[in-house]
Design an enzyme around this catalytic site. Structure first.
Site, mmCIF file in Angstrom:
data_model
loop_
_atom_site.group_PDB
_atom_site.id
_atom_site.type_symbol
_atom_site.label_atom_id
_atom_site.label_comp_id
_atom_site.label_asym_id
_atom_site.label_seq_id
_atom_site.Cartn_x
_atom_site.Cartn_y
_atom_site.Cartn_z
ATOM 1 N N LEU A 1 -50.939 -57.303 -4.578
ATOM 2 C CA LEU A 1 -50.414 -57.858 -3.328
ATOM 3 C C LEU A 1 -48.961 -58.262 -3.468
ATOM 4 O O LEU A 1 -48.238 -58.370 -2.494
ATOM 5 C CB LEU A 1 -51.228 -59.092 -2.929
ATOM 6 C CG LEU A 1 -52.685 -58.843 -2.526
ATOM 7 C CD1 LEU A 1 -53.419 -60.161 -2.408
ATOM 8 C CD2 LEU A 1 -52.735 -58.076 -1.219
ATOM 9 N N GLY A 2 -48.549 -58.523 -4.676
ATOM 10 C CA GLY A 2 -47.177 -58.955 -4.886
ATOM 11 C C GLY A 2 -47.118 -59.764 -6.146
ATOM 12 O O GLY A 2 -48.026 -59.731 -6.968
ATOM 13 N N GLY B 1 -44.356 -66.681 -8.586
ATOM 14 C CA GLY B 1 -43.544 -67.192 -9.672
ATOM 15 C C GLY B 1 -44.268 -67.190 -11.004
ATOM 16 O O GLY B 1 -43.657 -67.263 -12.055
ATOM 17 N N PHE B 2 -45.577 -67.086 -10.996
ATOM 18 C CA PHE B 2 -46.310 -67.248 -12.242
ATOM 19 C C PHE B 2 -47.041 -65.988 -12.680
ATOM 20 O O PHE B 2 -47.745 -66.003 -13.669
ATOM 21 C CB PHE B 2 -47.302 -68.409 -12.114
ATOM 22 C CG PHE B 2 -46.631 -69.720 -11.816
ATOM 23 C CD1 PHE B 2 -46.261 -70.549 -12.857
ATOM 24 C CD2 PHE B 2 -46.366 -70.109 -10.524
ATOM 25 C CE1 PHE B 2 -45.626 -71.755 -12.602
ATOM 26 C CE2 PHE B 2 -45.729 -71.316 -10.260
ATOM 27 C CZ PHE B 2 -45.361 -72.136 -11.302
ATOM 28 N N LYS C 1 -54.636 -64.321 -9.073
ATOM 29 C CA LYS C 1 -53.321 -64.482 -9.695
ATOM 30 C C LYS C 1 -53.508 -64.373 -11.198
ATOM 31 O O LYS C 1 -54.278 -65.124 -11.791
ATOM 32 C CB LYS C 1 -52.749 -65.847 -9.323
ATOM 33 C CG LYS C 1 -51.298 -66.021 -9.728
ATOM 34 C CD LYS C 1 -50.810 -67.430 -9.455
ATOM 35 C CE LYS C 1 -50.499 -67.694 -8.008
ATOM 36 N NZ LYS C 1 -49.145 -67.304 -7.643
ATOM 37 N N ASP D 1 -41.930 -75.873 -4.694
ATOM 38 C CA ASP D 1 -41.366 -74.549 -4.419
ATOM 39 C C ASP D 1 -41.830 -74.074 -3.053
ATOM 40 O O ASP D 1 -42.306 -72.969 -2.887
ATOM 41 C CB ASP D 1 -41.746 -73.561 -5.527
ATOM 42 C CG ASP D 1 -40.870 -72.306 -5.507
ATOM 43 O OD1 ASP D 1 -39.859 -72.298 -4.761
ATOM 44 O OD2 ASP D 1 -41.188 -71.338 -6.202
#
Ligand SMILES: *[C@@H]1O[C@H](CO)[C@@H](O)[C@H](O)[C@H]1NC(C)=O
Ligand SMILES: *[C@@H]1O[C@H](CO)[C@@H](O)[C@H](O)[C@H]1NC(C)=O
Ligand SMILES: *[C@@H]1O[C@H](CO)[C@@H](O)[C@H](O)[C@H]1NC(C)=O
Ligand SMILES: *[C@@H]1O[C@H](CO)[C@@H](O)[C@H](O)[C@H]1NC(C)=O
Ligand SMILES: *[C@@H]1O[C@H](CO)[C@@H](O)[C@H](O)[C@H]1NC(C)=O
Ligand SMILES: *[C@@H]1O[C@H](CO)[C@@H](O)[C@H](O)[C@H]1NC(C)=O
Ligand SMILES: *[C@@H]1O[C@H](CO)[C@@H](O)[C@H](O)[C@H]1NC(C)=O
Length: 658
Positions: A358-359, A362-363, A380, A477
């Site tokens: 999906l993309g 930051g981690f 993730k 963030d």
């Protein structure tokens, strides 16, 4: 002819004079170069002009240029007694010659005292050196914060391969740097990366640290790569006690004697065309010697097989991303309902396939998945070590999973197997807010009613994080790309609680790890690393202005002028032309409500954090139209404000991209 002959020397003199002038100009402008980054520690106390502390500081720093300790590139001295004692540490990059080191530190001392007037404690970094001073004892102690990160937003071409090579290089440099002596703890080296690139990297600690302390500091710096530099080709990370840099162009002097650099430093090794071969290359070289011994074929076969097994075992131990191996150890059974089995997730995401990606947050990358019961999930895959033990990680996940609100993306669970750490979230069908509001066509579908609902939803989610949840989370963030939208275009905040899952000290409200996104970060966060609910409020205000205007805060332009959205909005609001701010593709909606939102946005981005409202009052302001709003004061970055000086060091990151 004669004229011409005579002209020649004189014109060359003119040219050489011009050149001289040019050089003088250049050397004048470079005489006061800007720090890459610096921190003035406001909260650590101020000294008064001409006080004993001031005198001691001056004396101490002026001995810098005459001190022989600098010949080793490291300087640690103190001056004065009792409460007026000043301690200073200066360190040059391991490959810098004594005379450049001296002048770098001399420049630093002038600039640091200028940049941080009357501050008892300060730290600044140049390319070649670092200088810090404090009234505290700072020798022989490992200090991992404050941290700065500078990066250039260019992705490596073959990201996974690049990261693998980089990791291996950094691991080996880490050992070399921390095992250095009490005069120098420095290591630089290079390795052949994918796509004909060579990766150059450098690690250094202040040599007053013990081996263990140096190692700890470097481990943290390496894990900071996740914050902003994951998959990028250029990055620098600096901490008081150590620093790290990597780049695909050479940047250090590999001929410097003290550099325990890799053998490949002079001429980068020939790049390998087969990217799959790079990670095993070294190992097959070392085993090649064994195989070259003439022995019966049978022995060779046995050897080969065992070597293969050995390499596979090592490869699997080291590999972080490669799970193509067929056998997978399943010894970890789910200990509770939140823990997912790695196989389950792997099947659900079709083996983390590119199509399911999906993309990237930051981690680490995020994949879409479908569980066997039909439930859709987003996974993730945390890219590197969080710096936390398994138990702590699990405990934090349990806490964050308890945060449930309709405007937060729900954390369903986690997976912890071998070196993999995965976070499993509910799947939110629409894309993130930035996908809609910054697209000239798509944003036309977002009428004011929808946008207002989005603003209200974000406010409620944030209020819950700040005040209503038992954890009191500061997001740090917040930005349009971290707001996901469901089928009904309800906003859901994502990526909250990450600071808990990664080792960050949340207790003191000042981590000095600047990890936010430029354009959304409050000035006190950029300058001093201070975060609070009010720095989140600032980011919220930026988002409100972006939603109303359909423009990005950074990279905003109106006609010829390039300025930031905040300044543009404030000037227009002040001059009574606030309707200039409104996205013209949005032609319905209550004008009053829109103007009120601009007003609220401007209240959130005020320079002084005490003036910014908290989320509870913002939710109230959004709900009650009769409430009178205070008049906003000037936002930061508008005219030359005190802090503006550090901004160019961030521009450094974008300047190199072109
Ligand atoms: C350093 O200065 C601060 C502020 O003046 C003071 O609170 C602190 O005790 C001092 N530290 C030492 C070690 O003297
Ligand atoms: C020191 O001075 C700075 C500005 O010069 C100020 O922001 C800061 O609050 C002061 N710190 C203390 C502890 O008084
Ligand atoms: C240190 O910097 C000062 C001011 O920039 C300059 O006058 C002085 O000559 C420098 N000293 C050395 C040793 O470079
Ligand atoms: C780098 O890669 C990420 C995703 O992997 C992408 O979102 C980003 O836009 C890329 N950046 C550039 C400058 O190509
Ligand atoms: C400075 O560092 C050196 C080397 O690390 C150490 O031997 C020395 O004791 C330190 N000096 C002070 C004043 O701490
Ligand atoms: C680390 O040090 C060893 C021994 O000095 C050296 O052989 C090796 O190449 C170094 N590694 C790197 C990555 O520089
Ligand atoms: C690397 O290995 C993968 C699977 O093992 C294969 O699909 C790919 O083609 C290989 N790449 C190269 C460059 O050989």
């Amino acid at each position: 002819m004669v004229m011409a002959m005579a002209m020649a020397p004189s014109s060359s003199r003119v040219i050489s004079q011009l050149l001289c002038l040019l050089f003088t100009l250049i050397s004048h402008t470079t005489a006061q170069p800007s720090f890459l980054y610096h921190f003035c520690m406001n909260d650590k106390g101020n000294y008064t002009e001409n006080s004993a502390y001031h005198t001691n500081l001056n004396t101490l720093l002026s001995t810098l240029s005459s001190n022989t300790q600098i010949d080793y590139g490291f300087y640690n001295f103190s001056q004065g007694q009792g409460s007026d004692k000043v301690n200073a540490i200066g360190m040059c990059r391991g490959d810098v010659k004594p005379e450049s080191c001296r002048s770098c530190l001399n420049d630093s001392r002038v600039l640091l005292m200028h940049r941080c007037p009357n501050q008892k404690e300060a730290i600044g970094w140049y390319d070649n050196c670092m200088l810090r001073y404090s009234n505290r004892s700072i020798f022989d102690t490992m200090e991992p914060d404050p941290t700065y990160l500078l990066w250039v937003g260019i992705n490596a071409t073959d990201m996974n391969q690049f990261i693998q090579v980089l990791r291996n290089l950094l691991e080996s440099l880490r050992t070399n740097a921390s095992s250095g002596d009490s005069l120098k703890k420095y290591a630089a080296g290079s390795a052949a990366g994918p796509s004909f690139q060579t990766i150059f990297a450098l690690l250094q600690c202040t040599p007053d640290l013990s081996e263990q302390e140096c190692d700890d500091c470097l481990v943290r710096a390496i894990s900071n790569i996740n914050d902003r530099c994951y998959g990028l080709t250029k990055c620098r990370i600096g901490k008081p006690s150590c620093n790290l840099r990597f780049d695909t162009s050479p940047f250090y002097d590999s001929t410097a004697d003290a550099s325990p650099s890799s053998p490949s430093k002079e001429s980068p090794p020939p790049p390998v065309t087969n990217t799959n071969a790079t990670s095993t290359k070294g190992k097959s070289n070392s085993t090649g010697i064994v195989i070259a011994v003439v022995v019966p074929i049978f022995v060779v076969l046995v050897l080969l097989i065992s070597v293969c097994i050995f390499i596979r075992a090592r490869k699997r131990k080291r590999s972080f991303h490669n799970h193509n191996d067929t056998e997978v150890d399943n010894e970890i059974e789910p200990i509770d309902s939140l823990q997912f089995n790695f196989d389950t997730i792997r099947t659900a995401t079709n083996n983390f396939s590119e199509e399911n990606k999906l993309g990237r947050g930051g981690f680490g990358p995020v994949y879409k998945g479908k569980l066997s019961n039909g439930r859709e999930i987003a996974v993730k895959r945390l890219s590197m070590n969080s710096g936390q033990g398994d138990t702590e990680f699990k405990n934090e996940v349990l806490l964050v999973a308890k945060l449930q609100h309709r405007n937060l993306v729900r954390l369903l669970g986690f997976c912890l197997e071998r070196k993999e750490r995965l976070l499993v979230y509910e799947f939110v069908p629409n894309k993130s807010l930035d996908y809609f509001i910054f697209d000239p066509i798509k944003r036309a579908h977002l009428d004011w009613e929808k946008r207002y609902k989005i603003i209200g939803g974000i406010a409620k989610g944030l209020l819950y994080l700040h005040e209503d949840s038992r954890l009191r989370i500061i997001h740090r963030d917040l930005k349009a790309s971290n707001i996901l939208l469901d089928e009904e275009m309800n906003p859901k905040i994502s990526d909250f609680g990450m600071a808990r899952l990664f080792l960050v000290d949340q207790t003191q409200g000042n981590t000095n790890r600047v990890v936010g996104t430029y354009g959304y970060m409050a000035p006190e966060y950029i300058m001093q690393g201070q975060f609070s609910v009010k720095s989140d409020v600032f980011s919220f205000g930026v988002m409100v202005l972006e939603i109303v205007s359909g423009q990005k805060n950074s990279g905003f332009h109106k006609g010829e002028d390039v300025e930031d959205l905040i300044s543009f909005a404030w000037k227009n609001w002040r001059d009574g032309t606030a309707s200039n701010i409104i996205d013209h593709t949005m032609n319905n909606g209550s004008r009053n409500e829109i103007l009120r939102c601009i007003h609220i946005g401007l209240l959130c981005v005020q320079e002084n954090l005490a003036d910014r409202p908290n989320m509870a009052s913002i939710v109230l302001m959004l709900n009650s139209h009769s409430l009178t709003l205070p008049v906003p004061s000037k936002p930061p970055f508008l005219v030359d404000s005190r802090g503006l000086s550090t901004i160019p060091s961030w521009e450094y990151s974008s300047r190199e991209t072109d």
